[in-house]
Enzyme design. Structure first.
Site, short mmCIF file in Angstrom:
data_model
loop_
_atom_site.label_atom_id
_atom_site.label_comp_id
_atom_site.label_asym_id
_atom_site.label_seq_id
_atom_site.Cartn_x
_atom_site.Cartn_y
_atom_site.Cartn_z
CB CYS A 116 4.14 42.85 72.84
SG CYS A 116 3.64 44.06 73.72
CG HIS A 257 4.74 43.91 68.98
ND1 HIS A 257 3.26 43.99 69.09
CD2 HIS A 257 5.32 44.85 69.95
CE1 HIS A 257 2.94 44.73 70.16
NE2 HIS A 257 4.06 45.29 70.64
CG ASN A 287 1.45 47.76 71.38
OD1 ASN A 287 1.05 46.55 71.50
ND2 ASN A 287 2.71 48.28 71.70
O1 UT7 Z 1 4.87 46.78 72.77
C1 UT7 Z 1 5.91 47.49 73.00
C2 UT7 Z 1 5.39 48.91 73.89
N1 UT7 Z 1 6.27 50.22 73.71
C3 UT7 Z 1 6.56 50.66 72.60
O2 UT7 Z 1 6.93 49.91 71.69
C4 UT7 Z 1 7.19 51.99 72.67
C5 UT7 Z 1 8.35 52.43 72.15
N2 UT7 Z 1 8.52 53.65 72.31
C6 UT7 Z 1 7.71 54.72 71.24
O3 UT7 Z 1 6.98 54.34 70.52
C7 UT7 Z 1 8.09 56.14 71.38
O4 UT7 Z 1 9.35 56.45 71.97
C8 UT7 Z 1 7.15 56.97 71.91
C9 UT7 Z 1 5.90 57.07 70.88
C10 UT7 Z 1 6.34 56.35 73.18
C11 UT7 Z 1 7.07 58.61 72.25
O5 UT7 Z 1 7.96 58.89 70.94
P1 UT7 Z 1 9.35 59.77 71.01
O6 UT7 Z 1 9.65 60.18 69.79
O7 UT7 Z 1 10.44 59.03 71.82
O8 UT7 Z 1 9.15 60.91 72.12
P2 UT7 Z 1 9.57 61.33 73.39
O9 UT7 Z 1 9.10 60.25 74.54
O10 UT7 Z 1 11.14 61.69 73.35
O11 UT7 Z 1 9.05 62.77 73.87
C12 UT7 Z 1 9.27 63.83 72.91
C13 UT7 Z 1 8.23 64.84 73.52
C14 UT7 Z 1 8.38 65.20 74.94
O12 UT7 Z 1 8.22 66.45 75.06
P3 UT7 Z 1 9.34 67.37 75.75
O13 UT7 Z 1 10.08 67.00 76.97
O14 UT7 Z 1 10.33 67.30 74.33
O15 UT7 Z 1 8.96 68.84 75.90
C15 UT7 Z 1 7.04 64.46 75.38
O16 UT7 Z 1 6.53 64.93 76.69
O17 UT7 Z 1 6.87 64.70 73.10
C16 UT7 Z 1 6.12 64.68 74.16
N3 UT7 Z 1 5.08 63.69 74.47
C17 UT7 Z 1 3.99 64.05 73.89
N4 UT7 Z 1 3.18 65.23 73.03
C18 UT7 Z 1 2.17 64.99 72.65
C19 UT7 Z 1 4.95 62.62 74.62
N5 UT7 Z 1 3.75 61.98 74.55
C20 UT7 Z 1 3.04 62.88 73.89
C21 UT7 Z 1 1.67 63.01 73.27
N6 UT7 Z 1 1.31 64.21 72.58
N7 UT7 Z 1 0.82 62.03 73.35
#
Ligand code: UT7
Length: 342
Positions: A116, A257, A287
């Protein structure tokens, strides 16, 4: 730097696929909701390639728009750099395909891969070639089609990405230098945090076929990338402003980004930026990886959020890990062809 030839941006363009995939559409594929995606990322919809749409086609579309914006003859382009992690082919390079399609017959052409952050790496290279007097006009394109590498059953990743291309044109100037600084960083120790594995040649040559059931989907540790980004973006912003000899207060617009609105807002808050300085079109496109910065700039110029002259901080981060920034003066008005705005 004083002995170097100055450079400026003279054009911007973008191209996106026509098919829109909304959060409601994704709700039918994985256990997610519009509410979760919107509050955790800021994304409402994204564009996804269909049928015969390709990375090359998007790159050509963005390049043509930037060339029209700049009002230059494609024959004047000396170098084409395409930043992509998702080319149609290993070779010929996407840059060579852009070269022939836009008629840049004199241009050298190559691809680079910095995930990215690719467009920032391309800008730094363009600036070097212009600064040294080697080339006068450089076309830089960022293009990615991550939809082909996503596991559409993995809610952690499939909701985040969209497909797009964005392009910039940089040219030597006799006037004031407007590429105030470029700043590049990398940390390969975090490479495993964001990857698309098993597409390269990393299996031993012993005559046997590569393993049949290789997992080739994009892998991401979302939390770790989030933590990396909210530190890397302010660091790149501070370092590139210092290199440019300006204060953060001198930056008019922050063009980061477009990965996650929470990352953008957290970085902006750390830097003391006001909401109206933040450029974002994540809601509409998700993204789009190497395309996201020029696509965001193009939209901000189109909707007149950014009006020249303006000092803009373009800040990227992503797989590698890589991150970096470019501080630019944006003074380029759209070329008017045949009495009409193109
Ligand atoms: O170009 C660079 C590319 N990547 C990035 O920039 C990614 C950077 N990271 C992020 O943007 C965030 O970490 C995410 C959006 C990917 C995830 O958000 P988060 O607030 O960090 O959530 P998390 O991974 O801590 O997950 C929290 C909960 C989990 O459930 P449990 O374990 O608490 O029960 C996940 O399984 O949210 C769940 N979860 C979802 N729920 C509904 C993860 N994805 C989803 C979803 N819908 N799409």
């Amino acid at each position: 730097m004083s002995s170097q030839i100055g450079a400026r941006l003279i054009g911007v363009g973008a191209a996106v696929p026509s098919a829109v995939v909304t959060n409601a559409d994704l709700q039918r594929l994985v256990d997610t909701s519009d509410e979760w995606i919107t509050t955790r990322t800021g994304i409402k919809e994204r564009r996804i390639v269909r049928g015969n749409e390709t990375a090359t086609g998007l790159a050509i579309g963005a390049a043509k728009e930037a060339i029209a914006y700049a009002g230059i003859d494609p024959g004047a382009i000396d170098l084409i750099i395409v930043a992509t992690s998702t080319p149609d082919n290993l070779y010929p390079s996407t840059a060579c395909m852009v070269q022939v399609a836009v008629g840049a017959t004199r241009a050298a052409a190559f691809d680079l891969e910095a995930a990215c952050t690719g467009i920032i790496y391309a800008m730094a290279i363009g600036q070097q070639f212009i600064g040294s007097g080697t080339y006068k006009t450089v076309l830089m394109v960022g293009v990615d089609i991550h939809s082909r590498f996503l596991n559409w059953e993995d809610r952690n990743t499939c909701i985040l990405f969209g497909d797009a291309a964005g392009a910039l044109i940089m040219q030597a100037t006799d006037g004031e230098n407007e590429i105030l600084s470029t700043y590049l960083r990398a940390d390969g120790s975090g490479g495993h945090l964001l990857s698309i594995p098993n597409y390269g040649t990393a299996y031993p040559f012993s005559g046997e076929e590569p393993p049949k059931a290789m997992d080739r989907y994009l892998k991401m540790n979302g939390r770790a990338i989030y933590e990396f980004a909210v530190h890397a973006v302010p660091e790149a912003m501070r370092a590139s402003c210092a290199k440019a000899g300006i204060r953060i207060e001198d930056v008019d617009y922050f063009v980061p980004h477009q990965a996650n609105q929470r990352i953008i807002n957290a970085a902006a808050e750390r830097l003391g930026l006001r909401p109206e300085q933040i450029v974002s079109n994540l809601e509409e496109y998700g993204n789009t990886s190497a395309a996201s910065i020029p696509l965001a700039l193009r939209d901000a110029v189109r909707r007149k959020q950014i009006v020249p002259p303006a000092t803009c901080a373009l800040v990227g981060f992503g797989g590698g890990l890589t991150w970096g920034a470019a501080i630019v003066r944006w003074t380029a008005s759209e070329h008017i062809a045949n009495g009409e705005a193109g």
